[in-house]
Design a protein around this motif. Structure first.
Motif, PDB file in Angstrom:
ATOM      1  N   ARG A 288       0.791  -1.069   0.159  1.00  0.00           N
ATOM      2  CA  ARG A 288      -0.171  -0.140   0.269  1.00  0.00           C
ATOM      3  C   ARG A 288       0.784   1.262   0.152  1.00  0.00           C
ATOM      4  NH1 ARG A 288      -2.096   2.269   5.697  1.00  0.00           N
ATOM      5  NH2 ARG A 288      -1.975   4.009   4.222  1.00  0.00           N
ATOM      6  N   TRP A 289       0.104   2.391  -0.288  1.00  0.00           N
ATOM      7  CA  TRP A 289       0.965   3.846  -0.378  1.00  0.00           C
ATOM      8  C   TRP A 289       0.701   4.345   0.927  1.00  0.00           C
ATOM      9  CZ3 TRP A 289      -1.109   8.665   0.522  1.00  0.00           C
ATOM     10  CH2 TRP A 289      -0.092   9.768   0.069  1.00  0.00           C
ATOM     11  N   TYR A 290       1.805   4.637   1.503  1.00  0.00           N
ATOM     12  CA  TYR A 290       2.065   5.435   2.768  1.00  0.00           C
ATOM     13  C   TYR A 290       2.230   7.019   2.870  1.00  0.00           C
ATOM     14  CZ  TYR A 290       1.914   0.951   5.145  1.00  0.00           C
ATOM     15  OH  TYR A 290       1.667  -0.616   5.494  1.00  0.00           O
ATOM     16  N   SER A 291       1.265   7.566   3.388  1.00  0.00           N
ATOM     17  CA  SER A 291       1.736   9.204   3.283  1.00  0.00           C
ATOM     18  C   SER A 291       2.982   9.474   4.152  1.00  0.00           C
ATOM     19  CB  SER A 291       0.303   9.759   3.870  1.00  0.00           C
ATOM     20  OG  SER A 291       0.474   9.933   5.256  1.00  0.00           O
ATOM     21  N   LEU A 292       3.491  10.524   3.681  1.00  0.00           N
ATOM     22  CA  LEU A 292       4.726  11.097   4.559  1.00  0.00           C
ATOM     23  C   LEU A 292       4.388  11.282   6.105  1.00  0.00           C
ATOM     24  CD1 LEU A 292       7.665  11.755   4.730  1.00  0.00           C
ATOM     25  CD2 LEU A 292       6.900  14.223   4.013  1.00  0.00           C
ATOM     26  N   LYS A 293       3.195  11.708   6.349  1.00  0.00           N
ATOM     27  CA  LYS A 293       2.777  12.006   7.584  1.00  0.00           C
ATOM     28  C   LYS A 293       2.761  10.714   8.507  1.00  0.00           C
ATOM     29  CE  LYS A 293      -0.908  14.122  10.345  1.00  0.00           C
ATOM     30  NZ  LYS A 293      -2.109  14.856  10.323  1.00  0.00           N
ATOM     31  N   GLU A 294       2.050   9.363   7.747  1.00  0.00           N
ATOM     32  CA  GLU A 294       1.924   8.301   8.338  1.00  0.00           C
ATOM     33  C   GLU A 294       3.508   7.839   8.782  1.00  0.00           C
ATOM     34  OE1 GLU A 294      -1.283   5.355   6.909  1.00  0.00           O
ATOM     35  OE2 GLU A 294      -0.596   6.432   5.471  1.00  0.00           O
ATOM     36  N   LEU A 295       4.372   7.766   8.090  1.00  0.00           N
ATOM     37  CA  LEU A 295       5.661   7.299   8.210  1.00  0.00           C
ATOM     38  C   LEU A 295       6.627   8.068   9.151  1.00  0.00           C
ATOM     39  CD1 LEU A 295       6.620   5.914   4.750  1.00  0.00           C
ATOM     40  CD2 LEU A 295       5.598   4.967   6.477  1.00  0.00           C
TER      41      LEU A 295
ATOM     42  N   HIS B 148      -0.099   2.329  12.850  1.00  0.00           N
ATOM     43  CA  HIS B 148      -1.272   2.710  13.665  1.00  0.00           C
ATOM     44  C   HIS B 148      -2.057   1.322  14.001  1.00  0.00           C
ATOM     45  CE1 HIS B 148      -1.472   7.061  13.419  1.00  0.00           C
ATOM     46  NE2 HIS B 148      -1.582   6.959  11.895  1.00  0.00           N
ATOM     47  N   ASP B 149      -1.794   0.423  13.327  1.00  0.00           N
ATOM     48  CA  ASP B 149      -2.365  -1.071  13.730  1.00  0.00           C
ATOM     49  C   ASP B 149      -1.538  -1.727  14.557  1.00  0.00           C
ATOM     50  OD1 ASP B 149      -0.394  -1.764  11.891  1.00  0.00           O
ATOM     51  OD2 ASP B 149      -1.616  -2.704  10.467  1.00  0.00           O
ATOM     52  N   GLY B 150      -0.285  -1.213  15.012  1.00  0.00           N
ATOM     53  CA  GLY B 150       0.431  -1.699  15.945  1.00  0.00           C
ATOM     54  C   GLY B 150       1.774  -2.618  15.164  1.00  0.00           C
TER      55      GLY B 150
END
Length: 432
Positions: free
Chosen positions: A104-111, A138-140
């Motif tokens: 999946r694509w992750y946003s820079l903010k997520e990483l 976020h899902d651990g």
């Protein structure tokens, strides 16, 4: 007249011509109307069924060999250009969700949140390619985030493209899994499964005490795992993948000492039975094959040579190049060959290994090393053959080039096997 006469065609005709209460239409008009609707419905249904039975056209490709180590992932053909140039963030998410193989694509903010702002305390690896951080999503789930450095004219873009093309479509027990990626502006990041037991380099050359946790059996298990991963890249995919940077720091280990080949930034895709010529040799000093370093000719034989160096490293616990050692021992290959020529193979074993290997097991490993680093690339074995050599109990005794002579003082049989050496051939002798 019989009762049945009331149902004859002549009796029904007047009934069909009677006018009804529906807009004053005659009965036969209404019957024809409903018959028309029924026929139209049946026609539409027939067309739909026919379309569903027509096979969908799709691009064909070679299906990789399947084993218990491999999980195939179905993918759609999506290019890096599609990812870099979406019409919107929603479009980007849609593109990525269609491509299961790349994750999946992750946003820079997520990483950033996963790595606590790419905090220095989360760094688990660093090199010329970039920095690797440990991250918690976020899902651990725990991941490794590689932030590719973009210092030199799009090198990050090349490594990004190389990695997703090389390992984005398959999952193999001995290849590190690609979970997803981030492509925002100039940022290029790759998200991998997190392997929780460090690198082979750390366990071989780090401070592990007076006795290495890497026993001989564990080291051979690691060697077989690496060989299986490389064999799949070379022989199970089309186009085949040449890693180009096989070394101990690119081998990750889990808690059960399963090896996983990582870092495909320099990987090259080659068609069947083809070589690649480059004017810029890539790789790590000490592991690069002589023919690739001198001519730029790249094929899977280059990885086989690097694997041979890595196997030497596992046997001896020494680095390929170590300037802290005496001049005659700085270069691992030269020292290793010299020790074999002097029949001092037992002295090659890492002194940190508490229980020494059996002579049979040691000579098998030594012979595989020497075959992998043969200066004639054509004579080097394929990675699939190397897996067999390392796993077969009777290797190296089953050989077409062996000679036997009976020892009259005992029931032992001496088996001599000639192996290549720059000054001629060296005979390895063993007993059974």
């Amino acid at each position: 007249m019989p009762a049945s006469a009331n149902f004859s065609g002549g009796a029904l005709l007047p009934e069909l011509t009677h006018r009804t209460h529906i807009l004053g239409l005659k009965l036969y008009v209404i019957v024809l109307f409903f018959l028309l609707i029924l026929l139209t419905t049946l026609l539409i249904f027939f067309i739909c069924i026919t379309k569903r039975r027509t096979p969908l056209k799709h691009s064909s490709g070679t299906i990789p060999l399947v084993s218990k180590d491999i999980i195939q992932v179905k993918t759609h053909r999506i290019t890096v250009h599609d990812i870099n140039n979406p019409k919107s963030e929603e479009e980007k998410e849609k593109v990525v969700s269609a491509n299961i193989g790349w994750g999946r694509w992750y946003s820079l903010k997520e990483l950033e949140e996963a790595t606590r702002g790419f905090q220095e305390g989360n760094v688990i690896g660093e090199g010329g390619y970039g920095i690797v951080y440990k991250g918690i999503l976020h899902d651990g789930s725990v991941v490794a985030v590689k932030n590719l450095l973009n210092n030199n004219k799009g090198q990050a873009e090349k490594e990004f493209k190389g990695e997703v093309e090389a390992i984005g479509k398959v999952r193999h027990k001995h290849l590190v899994g690609l979970v997803g990626y981030c492509a925002e502006g100039a940022q290029r990041m790759l998200v991998y499964e997190y392997i929780d037991n460090g690198t082979l380099e750390q366990w071989l050359h780090g401070d592990v005490g007076s006795v290495s946790p890497l026993t001989w059996d564990i080291r051979m298990k690691v060697a077989v795992g690496i060989a299986k991963g490389l064999a799949y890249l070379h022989e199970g995919l089309e186009p085949k993948v040449v890693h180009r940077d096989v070394k101990s720091s690119n081998i990750l280990l889990d808690k059960k000492w399963n090896a996983k080949v990582s870092d495909f930034g320099l990987a090259k895709l080659l068609g069947s039975e083809k070589s690649y010529v480059t004017t810029r040799v890539m790789g790590t000093f000490g592991y690069v094959s002589p023919e690739y370093a001198s001519t730029g000719m790249l094929n899977e034989g280059s990885d086989v040579y690097s694997f041979g160096i890595l196997l030497m490293e596992l046997i001896t616990g020494r680095s390929p190049i170590d300037y802290s050692r005496p001049p005659a021992e700085m270069n691992l290959v030269d020292w290793f060959k010299g020790m074999v020529a002097s029949r001092c193979g037992d002295e090659l074993v890492d002194p940190l290994i508490e229980i020494k290997p059996s002579p049979r097991s040691l000579k098998r490993a030594l012979l595989v090393c020497l075959r992998c680093i043969d200066l004639d690339v054509i004579k080097r074995p394929k990675m699939g053959q190397i897996v067999h050599m390392l796993e077969a109990d009777d290797f190296p005794f089953r050989s077409e080039h062996r000679t036997r002579e009976t020892d009259h003082d005992s029931s032992r049989t001496t088996v001599s096997i000639k192996v290549p050496y720059p000054t001629g051939h060296v005979e390895l002798s063993s007993w059974r």
